[in-house]
Design a protein around this motif. Structure first.
Motif, PDB file in Angstrom:
ATOM      1  N   GLY A 223       0.816  -1.204   0.000  1.00 14.21           N
ATOM      2  CA  GLY A 223       0.000   0.000   0.000  1.00 14.21           C
ATOM      3  C   GLY A 223       0.850   1.254   0.000  1.00 14.21           C
ATOM      4  N   LEU A 224       1.920   1.239   0.783  1.00 16.40           N
ATOM      5  CA  LEU A 224       2.814   2.394   0.854  1.00 16.40           C
ATOM      6  C   LEU A 224       3.483   2.642  -0.493  1.00 16.40           C
ATOM      7  CD1 LEU A 224       4.027   4.568   2.691  1.00 16.40           C
ATOM      8  CD2 LEU A 224       5.849   2.954   3.276  1.00 16.40           C
ATOM      9  N   CYS A 225       3.883   1.565  -1.171  1.00 16.58           N
ATOM     10  CA  CYS A 225       4.517   1.707  -2.491  1.00 16.58           C
ATOM     11  C   CYS A 225       3.544   2.310  -3.502  1.00 16.58           C
ATOM     12  CB  CYS A 225       5.004   0.346  -2.989  1.00 16.58           C
ATOM     13  SG  CYS A 225       6.464  -0.268  -2.115  1.00 16.58           S
ATOM     14  N   VAL A 226       2.292   1.870  -3.462  1.00 13.80           N
ATOM     15  CA  VAL A 226       1.280   2.404  -4.381  1.00 13.80           C
ATOM     16  C   VAL A 226       1.059   3.885  -4.125  1.00 13.80           C
ATOM     17  CG1 VAL A 226      -1.165   2.337  -5.008  1.00 13.80           C
ATOM     18  CG2 VAL A 226       0.114   0.203  -4.744  1.00 13.80           C
ATOM     19  N   VAL A 227       0.910   4.249  -2.854  1.00 11.05           N
ATOM     20  CA  VAL A 227       0.665   5.652  -2.503  1.00 11.05           C
ATOM     21  C   VAL A 227       1.842   6.527  -2.923  1.00 11.05           C
ATOM     22  CG1 VAL A 227       0.400   7.254  -0.578  1.00 11.05           C
ATOM     23  CG2 VAL A 227      -0.927   5.143  -0.621  1.00 11.05           C
ATOM     24  N   LEU A 228       3.065   6.078  -2.626  1.00 15.91           N
ATOM     25  CA  LEU A 228       4.250   6.864  -2.982  1.00 15.91           C
ATOM     26  C   LEU A 228       4.406   6.965  -4.491  1.00 15.91           C
ATOM     27  CD1 LEU A 228       6.853   5.651  -0.324  1.00 15.91           C
ATOM     28  CD2 LEU A 228       5.475   7.733  -0.319  1.00 15.91           C
ATOM     29  N   ALA A 229       4.023   5.911  -5.219  1.00 15.52           N
ATOM     30  CA  ALA A 229       4.086   5.956  -6.687  1.00 15.52           C
ATOM     31  C   ALA A 229       3.111   6.996  -7.240  1.00 15.52           C
ATOM     32  CB  ALA A 229       3.785   4.580  -7.261  1.00 15.52           C
ATOM     33  N   LEU A 230       1.929   7.081  -6.632  1.00 16.69           N
ATOM     34  CA  LEU A 230       0.946   8.077  -7.063  1.00 16.69           C
ATOM     35  C   LEU A 230       1.452   9.495  -6.808  1.00 16.69           C
ATOM     36  CD1 LEU A 230      -2.371   6.407  -5.836  1.00 16.69           C
ATOM     37  CD2 LEU A 230      -1.610   6.698  -8.200  1.00 16.69           C
ATOM     38  N   TYR A 231       2.064   9.694  -5.639  1.00 22.64           N
ATOM     39  CA  TYR A 231       2.617  11.016  -5.342  1.00 22.64           C
ATOM     40  C   TYR A 231       3.763  11.355  -6.292  1.00 22.64           C
ATOM     41  CZ  TYR A 231      -0.067  11.349  -1.001  1.00 22.64           C
ATOM     42  OH  TYR A 231      -1.085  11.439  -0.078  1.00 22.64           O
ATOM     43  N   ALA A 232       4.596  10.360  -6.598  1.00 19.75           N
ATOM     44  CA  ALA A 232       5.696  10.591  -7.538  1.00 19.75           C
ATOM     45  C   ALA A 232       5.148  10.943  -8.919  1.00 19.75           C
ATOM     46  CB  ALA A 232       6.585   9.352  -7.619  1.00 19.75           C
ATOM     47  N   GLY A 233       4.055  10.278  -9.311  1.00 19.80           N
ATOM     48  CA  GLY A 233       3.425  10.578 -10.594  1.00 19.80           C
ATOM     49  C   GLY A 233       2.887  11.996 -10.639  1.00 19.80           C
ATOM     50  N   TYR A 234       2.284  12.432  -9.531  1.00 17.14           N
ATOM     51  CA  TYR A 234       1.760  13.800  -9.478  1.00 17.14           C
ATOM     52  C   TYR A 234       2.903  14.810  -9.542  1.00 17.14           C
ATOM     53  CZ  TYR A 234      -0.720  17.928  -7.847  1.00 17.14           C
ATOM     54  OH  TYR A 234      -1.244  19.197  -7.739  1.00 17.14           O
ATOM     55  N   LEU A 235       4.011  14.493  -8.882  1.00 19.46           N
ATOM     56  CA  LEU A 235       5.178  15.378  -8.900  1.00 19.46           C
ATOM     57  C   LEU A 235       5.738  15.477 -10.321  1.00 19.46           C
ATOM     58  CD1 LEU A 235       6.594  16.945  -6.596  1.00 19.46           C
ATOM     59  CD2 LEU A 235       8.295  15.122  -6.535  1.00 19.46           C
ATOM     60  N   LEU A 236       5.786  14.348 -11.021  1.00 26.90           N
ATOM     61  CA  LEU A 236       6.261  14.332 -12.402  1.00 26.90           C
ATOM     62  C   LEU A 236       5.304  15.113 -13.293  1.00 26.90           C
ATOM     63  CD1 LEU A 236       8.506  13.152 -14.207  1.00 26.90           C
ATOM     64  CD2 LEU A 236       7.011  11.180 -14.627  1.00 26.90           C
ATOM     65  N   PHE A 237       4.006  14.948 -13.045  1.00 24.52           N
ATOM     66  CA  PHE A 237       2.990  15.699 -13.784  1.00 24.52           C
ATOM     67  C   PHE A 237       3.196  17.204 -13.593  1.00 24.52           C
ATOM     68  CE2 PHE A 237      -1.214  17.822 -13.284  1.00 24.52           C
ATOM     69  CZ  PHE A 237      -1.620  17.792 -14.604  1.00 24.52           C
ATOM     70  N   SER A 238       3.502  17.618 -12.374  1.00 25.53           N
ATOM     71  CA  SER A 238       3.745  19.032 -12.095  1.00 25.53           C
ATOM     72  C   SER A 238       4.945  19.544 -12.879  1.00 25.53           C
ATOM     73  CB  SER A 238       3.979  19.241 -10.591  1.00 25.53           C
ATOM     74  OG  SER A 238       2.876  18.815  -9.834  1.00 25.53           O
ATOM     75  N   TRP A 239       5.968  18.719 -12.980  1.00 28.58           N
ATOM     76  CA  TRP A 239       7.174  19.120 -13.704  1.00 28.58           C
ATOM     77  C   TRP A 239       6.880  19.273 -15.193  1.00 28.58           C
ATOM     78  CZ3 TRP A 239      11.598  16.120 -16.088  1.00 28.58           C
ATOM     79  CH2 TRP A 239      12.703  16.937 -16.276  1.00 28.58           C
TER      80      TRP A 239
END
Length: 225
Positions: A113-129
């Motif tokens: 679950g933690l890996c999924v959540v962190l992956a989603l946050y990383a995706g949002y960060l990449l989207f922001s970039w």
């Protein structure tokens, strides 16, 4: 009684400000915007018995920083004002983190679950970039750092919500989610406006979600701390 009056005044200013955003009454929008968070702060301090001195100071810091950020973002296309606004909101986010992190425990997440959540946050960060067109200047760095801190605040709220679903946790999670939504609309309106052609009156939606975010976070403190 006095607290009720302050809540009514805050509500009236919110309605007036959103109406100004909706009908492009820029003069009154600029007047009402910096007053919203001080009015919310006054209502919160008069409504709740925030007995812990450090928490009271953090609430004051969060909402005053929000008011300062609102002032600087009256001219968001001026990059110096935009960065100052980000710094002010960054102070606000750190203040909310200080208040709410005591209710958070990371152990409630499974490894998967933690890996999924962190992956989603990383995706949002990449989207922001990508929204920033992969900018590597100080503006790009500032926005990515700001987004990471906001994601951490949202992560804390998610952990609290998963640990115990209550009005307190729902308010906190809703507030941080609205912050993400508000900042996403703001970033798109500034750097990728064509992607928001389907959404009219950007200022209205930015302020509606932003005010909702600050209100939810403040009510959590007012009602439960």
């Amino acid at each position: 009684m006095f607290a009720d009056v302050l809540w009514w005044i805050f509500g009236c200013f919110v309605i007036v400000h959103l109406g100004c955003c909706l009908y492009s009454a820029n003069f009154f929008r600029c007047i009402t915007k910096p007053l919203l968070m001080p009015l919310l702060l006054a209502a919160v301090l008069c409504s709740g018995d925030i007995s812990i001195g450090a928490v009271r100071f953090a609430v004051i810091a969060a909402l005053i920083a929000g008011a300062a950020g609102d002032y600087f973002l009256l001219r968001p296309r001026d990059m110096s004002h935009f960065i100052m606004g980000l710094l002010c909101f960054l102070i606000g986010h750190f203040s909310w983190i200080y208040i709410y992190v005591r209710f958070f425990t990371c152990s409630i997440f499974s490894a998967a679950g933690l890996c999924v959540v962190l992956a989603l946050y990383a995706g949002y960060l990449l989207f922001s970039w990508f929204i920033l067109d992969k900018r590597k200047d100080y503006v790009g760095v500032a926005i990515i750092c700001y987004t990471a801190v906001l994601e951490f605040l949202h992560f804390i709220s998610l952990g609290i919500l998963i640990n115990s679903i209550s009005l307190f946790s729902v308010l906190f999670f809703t507030g941080t989610s609205l912050f993400l939504l508000s900042d996403s609309i703001l970033a798109l309106s500034l750097f990728r406006k064509k992607l928001l052609d389907w959404l009219p009156v950007h200022d209205f939606w930015i302020m509606l979600t932003y005010i909702g975010a600050q209100l939810c976070l403040s009510l959590g403190v007012c009602l439960y701390l």
